[in-house]
Design an enzyme around this catalytic site. Sequence first.
Site, PDB file in Angstrom:
ATOM      1  N   GLY A 179     -10.779   8.818  -4.325  1.00 17.77           N
ATOM      2  CA  GLY A 179     -12.174   7.577  -3.463  1.00 17.77           C
ATOM      3  C   GLY A 179     -13.416   7.642  -4.076  1.00 17.77           C
ATOM      4  O   GLY A 179     -14.215   8.793  -4.913  1.00 17.77           O
ATOM      5  N   TRP A 235      -4.313   7.918  -7.563  1.00 21.64           N
ATOM      6  CA  TRP A 235      -3.667   6.984  -6.911  1.00 21.64           C
ATOM      7  C   TRP A 235      -2.710   7.170  -6.565  1.00 21.64           C
ATOM      8  O   TRP A 235      -1.579   6.707  -7.419  1.00 21.64           O
ATOM      9  CB  TRP A 235      -3.887   5.871  -7.675  1.00 21.64           C
ATOM     10  CG  TRP A 235      -3.949   4.135  -7.314  1.00 21.64           C
ATOM     11  CD1 TRP A 235      -4.112   4.310  -5.446  1.00 21.64           C
ATOM     12  CD2 TRP A 235      -3.361   3.074  -6.897  1.00 21.64           C
ATOM     13  NE1 TRP A 235      -3.892   2.733  -5.049  1.00 21.64           N
ATOM     14  CE2 TRP A 235      -4.268   2.696  -6.031  1.00 21.64           C
ATOM     15  CE3 TRP A 235      -3.311   2.707  -8.292  1.00 21.64           C
ATOM     16  CZ2 TRP A 235      -3.640   0.425  -6.518  1.00 21.64           C
ATOM     17  CZ3 TRP A 235      -3.408   0.631  -8.687  1.00 21.64           C
ATOM     18  CH2 TRP A 235      -3.674   0.551  -7.580  1.00 21.64           C
ATOM     19  N   TYR A 239      -9.380  -4.357  -3.522  1.00 25.86           N
ATOM     20  CA  TYR A 239      -8.677  -3.124  -3.953  1.00 25.86           C
ATOM     21  C   TYR A 239      -7.980  -3.701  -5.034  1.00 25.86           C
ATOM     22  O   TYR A 239      -8.281  -4.496  -5.067  1.00 25.86           O
ATOM     23  CB  TYR A 239      -8.233  -3.096  -2.169  1.00 25.86           C
ATOM     24  CG  TYR A 239      -6.932  -1.433  -3.003  1.00 25.86           C
ATOM     25  CD1 TYR A 239      -7.768  -0.871  -2.531  1.00 25.86           C
ATOM     26  CD2 TYR A 239      -5.154  -1.572  -2.867  1.00 25.86           C
ATOM     27  CE1 TYR A 239      -7.486   0.438  -2.359  1.00 25.86           C
ATOM     28  CE2 TYR A 239      -5.557  -0.186  -2.984  1.00 25.86           C
ATOM     29  CZ  TYR A 239      -5.883   0.544  -2.987  1.00 25.86           C
ATOM     30  OH  TYR A 239      -5.089   2.039  -2.778  1.00 25.86           O
ATOM     31  N   ASN A 261     -12.967  15.926   6.454  1.00 31.74           N
ATOM     32  CA  ASN A 261     -13.135  15.151   7.121  1.00 31.74           C
ATOM     33  C   ASN A 261     -11.870  14.266   7.396  1.00 31.74           C
ATOM     34  O   ASN A 261     -11.342  13.699   7.953  1.00 31.74           O
ATOM     35  CB  ASN A 261     -14.025  15.690   8.490  1.00 31.74           C
ATOM     36  CG  ASN A 261     -15.178  14.239   7.708  1.00 31.74           C
ATOM     37  OD1 ASN A 261     -15.629  13.826   6.642  1.00 31.74           O
ATOM     38  ND2 ASN A 261     -15.368  13.306   7.986  1.00 31.74           N
TER      39      ASN A 261
END
Length: 358
Positions: A271, A296, A79, A178
Amino acid sequence: MQRAVAAVLRGLRVHPVRARCAAAGNTPKGLIYERHGEPADVLQLKELELPALGHSDVLIKMLAAPINPADINMIQGTYALLAPLPAVPGNEGVGRVLEVGPGVVTLSPGDWIIPADAGLGTWRTHAVLPEDNLLRVPSDIPVLCAATLSINPCTALRMLTDFESLAPGDSVIQNAANSGVGQAVIQIAKAMGIRTINVVRDRPDLSQLVERLLALGADHVVTEDVLRKPEMKEIFKSIPKPRLALNCVGGRSTTEMLRHLQPKGTMVTYGGMAKQPVTVPVSAFIFRDVRLRGFWMTQWKKDHDKQSMASMVDSLCQMVRKGQLSTPACTAVPLEDFREALVASMQPFVSSKQILLL
């Protein structure tokens, strides 16, 4: 972020508060990783030593904390934001104030709190953290809703309001509908009078997923394959083409969504689930002047003061109270069963967020 990391490290040192927690039958414990790697391999559940309660510190009993993709990536070491090791994972959650230092002015014992910033390390039962790192939230909203409030709904709200001036009747298209963010987008957009076109991957339980998203307020739910089919023309007979596209996938899904964006429309990427680049046809730039942006939530928090975050959280809590924003589909798991929760959170076609009960 540096203050948040310092707070995590302080939470691993010895202090007399631990004795008080133990006397109450609540020995502090939490998950710790000392090296990066696959979460199930590197995480260990250990008893924790807490620091002394400082002048502006707050002793917290954590109640619940979700497992988010960013948490997994931080443990893996992939990350953009990494905590110094050893570290307690978890960027989100809700806790109850047990005790406050003499200099604390905004919090009292019994208050519910959520992190004001990323990196506080929420996957533990107790923590001693600075008042500045915490936001008070009302205790009359569902605990699992509070635990999942500070990242996904905030991301959804910011993307719906910061990039295009949308009005009732406008439309938005999004993939990964979703996901936690996707579910929040559907509900917040519904409250704003904005139509949503929601893209999901084909799957065995597709009909149940479609039914659930429609129940949340989705106007249309389509699979990625439908994006190139005549059914899309039927959708746009009743609603305008979207001025805003929200991308959490990348790859082909992104390219296909761009086909339906209005000229001068904006695509926001937050993402990259497909781990593939965003590919844009040259014609989309030249002839339709589409705009590509990124978002972000952690950076937004860095760029804004705590009061801005508090105001946004308050707005979301008001939506919860009005029944306009609900807890995402989730599965509550005891902390001791964290390995099963981690495995479940990393399965394909996951629609239920794993939440650790602390």
